[in-house]
Scaffold this motif. Structure first.
Motif, PDB file in Angstrom:
ATOM      1  N   LYS A 326     -47.202   8.006   9.696  1.00 44.47           N
ATOM      2  CA  LYS A 326     -45.815   7.528   9.535  1.00 44.47           C
ATOM      3  C   LYS A 326     -45.721   6.310   8.625  1.00 44.47           C
ATOM      4  CE  LYS A 326     -43.648   9.309  13.731  1.00 44.47           C
ATOM      5  NZ  LYS A 326     -42.755   8.979  14.861  1.00 44.47           N
ATOM      6  N   LEU A 327     -44.496   6.083   8.126  1.00 42.58           N
ATOM      7  CA  LEU A 327     -44.209   4.873   7.376  1.00 42.58           C
ATOM      8  C   LEU A 327     -44.306   3.663   8.294  1.00 42.58           C
ATOM      9  CD1 LEU A 327     -40.975   6.094   5.526  1.00 42.58           C
ATOM     10  CD2 LEU A 327     -43.238   5.822   4.496  1.00 42.58           C
ATOM     11  N   GLN A 365     -28.998   7.501   9.578  1.00 45.54           N
ATOM     12  CA  GLN A 365     -30.164   6.772   9.095  1.00 45.54           C
ATOM     13  C   GLN A 365     -31.134   6.466  10.234  1.00 45.54           C
ATOM     14  OE1 GLN A 365     -29.636   3.555   6.261  1.00 45.54           O
ATOM     15  NE2 GLN A 365     -27.551   4.240   5.790  1.00 45.54           N
ATOM     16  N   MET A 366     -30.624   6.121  11.402  1.00 47.02           N
ATOM     17  CA  MET A 366     -31.483   5.830  12.549  1.00 47.02           C
ATOM     18  C   MET A 366     -32.222   7.090  13.016  1.00 47.02           C
ATOM     19  SD  MET A 366     -31.615   2.641  13.245  1.00 47.02           S
ATOM     20  CE  MET A 366     -32.396   2.728  14.862  1.00 47.02           C
ATOM     21  N   GLU A 367     -31.544   8.228  12.940  1.00 45.42           N
ATOM     22  CA  GLU A 367     -32.209   9.492  13.298  1.00 45.42           C
ATOM     23  C   GLU A 367     -33.394   9.755  12.377  1.00 45.42           C
ATOM     24  OE1 GLU A 367     -29.487  12.753  13.285  1.00 45.42           O
ATOM     25  OE2 GLU A 367     -28.184  11.874  14.819  1.00 45.42           O
ATOM     26  N   LYS A 368     -33.178   9.522  11.086  1.00 44.14           N
ATOM     27  CA  LYS A 368     -34.251   9.728  10.116  1.00 44.14           C
ATOM     28  C   LYS A 368     -35.394   8.740  10.367  1.00 44.14           C
ATOM     29  CE  LYS A 368     -36.231  11.235   6.280  1.00 44.14           C
ATOM     30  NZ  LYS A 368     -35.572  11.174   4.970  1.00 44.14           N
ATOM     31  N   ALA A 369     -35.027   7.479  10.620  1.00 36.92           N
ATOM     32  CA  ALA A 369     -36.039   6.450  10.866  1.00 36.92           C
ATOM     33  C   ALA A 369     -36.940   6.819  12.037  1.00 36.92           C
ATOM     34  CB  ALA A 369     -35.367   5.102  11.108  1.00 36.92           C
ATOM     35  N   VAL A 372     -39.687   9.342  10.916  1.00 38.95           N
ATOM     36  CA  VAL A 372     -40.641   9.099   9.828  1.00 38.95           C
ATOM     37  C   VAL A 372     -41.337   7.745   9.879  1.00 38.95           C
ATOM     38  CG1 VAL A 372     -39.352  10.627   8.280  1.00 38.95           C
ATOM     39  CG2 VAL A 372     -38.875   8.163   8.238  1.00 38.95           C
ATOM     40  N   ALA A 373     -40.883   6.816  10.750  1.00 36.87           N
ATOM     41  CA  ALA A 373     -41.406   5.452  10.686  1.00 36.87           C
ATOM     42  C   ALA A 373     -41.729   4.890  12.070  1.00 36.87           C
ATOM     43  CB  ALA A 373     -40.407   4.546   9.970  1.00 36.87           C
ATOM     44  N   LEU A 394     -39.685   1.758  17.201  1.00 37.00           N
ATOM     45  CA  LEU A 394     -39.138   3.083  17.482  1.00 37.00           C
ATOM     46  C   LEU A 394     -39.905   3.842  18.561  1.00 37.00           C
ATOM     47  CD1 LEU A 394     -38.278   4.024  13.806  1.00 37.00           C
ATOM     48  CD2 LEU A 394     -36.663   3.494  15.635  1.00 37.00           C
ATOM     49  N   SER A 395     -41.047   3.318  18.998  1.00 33.82           N
ATOM     50  CA  SER A 395     -41.758   3.953  20.108  1.00 33.82           C
ATOM     51  C   SER A 395     -41.396   3.324  21.443  1.00 33.82           C
ATOM     52  CB  SER A 395     -43.277   3.885  19.892  1.00 33.82           C
ATOM     53  OG  SER A 395     -43.700   2.533  19.795  1.00 33.82           O
ATOM     54  N   THR A 396     -41.031   2.006  21.446  1.00 34.86           N
ATOM     55  CA  THR A 396     -40.680   1.326  22.712  1.00 34.86           C
ATOM     56  C   THR A 396     -39.194   1.008  22.817  1.00 34.86           C
ATOM     57  OG1 THR A 396     -41.036  -0.903  21.808  1.00 34.86           O
ATOM     58  CG2 THR A 396     -42.960   0.235  22.733  1.00 34.86           C
ATOM     59  N   SER A 397     -38.447   1.144  21.714  1.00 37.76           N
ATOM     60  CA  SER A 397     -37.016   0.818  21.613  1.00 37.76           C
ATOM     61  C   SER A 397     -36.752  -0.684  21.715  1.00 37.76           C
ATOM     62  CB  SER A 397     -36.200   1.548  22.696  1.00 37.76           C
ATOM     63  OG  SER A 397     -36.252   2.944  22.483  1.00 37.76           O
ATOM     64  N   GLU A 398     -37.794  -1.507  21.735  1.00 40.67           N
ATOM     65  CA  GLU A 398     -37.608  -2.964  21.751  1.00 40.67           C
ATOM     66  C   GLU A 398     -37.047  -3.416  20.409  1.00 40.67           C
ATOM     67  OE1 GLU A 398     -40.248  -7.082  22.103  1.00 40.67           O
ATOM     68  OE2 GLU A 398     -41.213  -5.124  22.354  1.00 40.67           O
ATOM     69  N   GLN A 399     -36.049  -4.308  20.426  1.00 41.67           N
ATOM     70  CA  GLN A 399     -35.404  -4.734  19.191  1.00 41.67           C
ATOM     71  C   GLN A 399     -35.257  -6.247  19.177  1.00 41.67           C
ATOM     72  OE1 GLN A 399     -32.149  -2.275  17.938  1.00 41.67           O
ATOM     73  NE2 GLN A 399     -31.100  -3.916  16.824  1.00 41.67           N
TER      74      GLN A 399
END
Length: 411
Positions: A326-327, A365-369, A372-373, A394-399
């Motif tokens: 992944k990116l 855009q978030m769906e694509k992210a 791929v990343a 994007l694996s833990t949803s922590e922001q």
């Protein structure tokens, strides 16, 4: 709609998602061979047809049936079916015989043979290999075999079987050929069509036949006795014993296979094959041997030489496939100018990054992210106003929200 033109039979596109393992094969070859003092050589993909007829041998299937040969300006040219002959031609033409021995070379690149396509075997295929010139001693044979094993281990292929044999010198071989023809004469009519031709032109290659009826003949007691007999002279026998002792010192396990002759005419003394049991099925992944007369046969000085080649498609099929690569990040923003600036900044700092060129809706855009990343780097109106970015794992949803100067440490 016009008919779609498809890739030619026996050829294959190497797709972006496959390139990671191809890079690994090439990078490990460069690392391991360079560390042993081998320099990379790149030869043309076509040569004079005579090079292969004289080098590979006009009794081989390669020369008789499998070469891509064409005429240009009344010259016969051939796409290379293997690369040892081309490397030897380059060795002679570029005066490498004047360099102090050993001269060590390695190569990689496409080869071409017109044969029936099957798993791991194509009409355009790739090989990686090494060639060493100038050393007659069995230490050279041992180094080349050890290099092959080390390279395969580096690719994750560890369950290997090394098979070796000695074909002896030309005098040894002539003696063996006579005995072989004599014991096979009563079975001549039972041999396959190809072997009946080989019987006259190159009897050694009978042992390389894969036809079951021929293999059964080789198992007959009187035939097997000749094949398993010691036909090589004392000097060749000593050379072979030295090789075995060197392999023992290097901790390389091997077995002697008297049926191993290799398919090309230029081999003498040591020949070897390495088989891999990776992924549960046995596959020959490497073949090589000594070709002490080839340099002289192609117009050079009398020079001992040894090498090996491996089919890279076969190696690829046996290697462990990685998870999707992944990116590092995907920039999410409806402001294309700010997105472009941020993407350039991240790429300049060696991050793998992409963004949406069309400025689609935020949710798209978030769906694509997420596909791929590993991270989404979000540039909304508030972030742009405050000189900040939101970084979402994007694996833990922590922001988290960070300044752009802190961004590199977060992805």
């Amino acid at each position: 709609m016009a008919n779609i033109i498809k890739v030619q039979k026996g050829t294959k596109d190497i797709l972006p998602q496959e390139m990671g393992l191809w890079y690994k094969m090439e990078d490990e070859a460069r690392r391991i061979f360079s560390n042993a003092g081998y320099g990379e050589l790149r030869t043309p993909i076509f040569e004079a047809t005579e090079l292969f007829a004289r080098g590979v041998g006009d009794t081989t299937d390669i020369v008789n049936k499998e070469m891509y040969t064409f005429e240009k300006s009344e010259r016969s040219l051939t796409l290379r079916p293997e690369n040892t002959a081309g490397v030897v031609r380059a060795f002679i033409e570029n005066g490498m015989h004047r360099l102090s021995a050993p001269v060590k070379l390695w190569y990689k690149g496409p080869m071409f043979r017109y044969e029936r396509p099957q798993a791991g075997r194509q009409r355009q295929f790739h090989q990686v290999g090494v060639e060493m010139f100038g050393v007659k001693d069995a230490t050279a044979d041992a180094e080349v075999i050890e290099l092959a094993v080390s390279y395969l281990n580096a690719l994750g292929l560890n369950d290997l079987e090394v098979e070796i044999n000695s074909l002896g010198c030309p005098e040894c071989r002539e003696n063996f050929k006579s005995k072989l023809k004599e014991v096979l004469k009563p079975y001549f009519n039972e041999l396959c069509e190809d072997c009946q031709v080989r019987y006259e032109k190159n009897p050694l290659r009978l042992l390389d036949c894969k036809v079951e009826s021929c293999k059964a003949i080789f198992e007959k007691p009187e035939v097997k006795e000749v094949i398993q007999g010691d036909f090589i002279c004392e000097e060749c026998a000593n050379h072979f014993e030295e090789l075995k002792s060197y392999l023992d010192v290097l901790g390389i396990k091997y077995s002697v296979n008297k049926l191993l002759v290799r398919g090309l005419d230029y081999y003498n003394r040591t020949v070897f094959e390495i088989k891999s049991n990776n992924l549960g099925s046995q596959n020959a992944v490497c073949g090589g041997g000594r070709y002490d007369s080839l340099v002289k046969n192609l117009g050079g000085e009398d020079t001992p030489a040894i090498g090996f080649a491996m089919g890279m498609e076969r190696l690829y099929s046996l290697m462990q496939k990685p998870e999707d690569d992944k990116l590092d990040a995907y920039v999410v923003s409806t402001d294309k100018i700010e997105a472009l600036k941020l993407v350039k900044y991240l790429r300049d700092n060696n991050k793998k990054v992409d963004f949406d060129f069309a400025g689609k809706k935020f949710t798209k855009q978030m769906e694509k992210a997420s596909k791929v990343a590993n991270y989404a780097v979000i540039l909304g109106e508030d972030e742009i106003k405050n000189g900040a970015v939101s970084v979402k794992n994007l694996s833990t949803s922590e922001q988290v929200i960070v300044s752009q100067s802190e961004l590199l440490s977060k992805i």
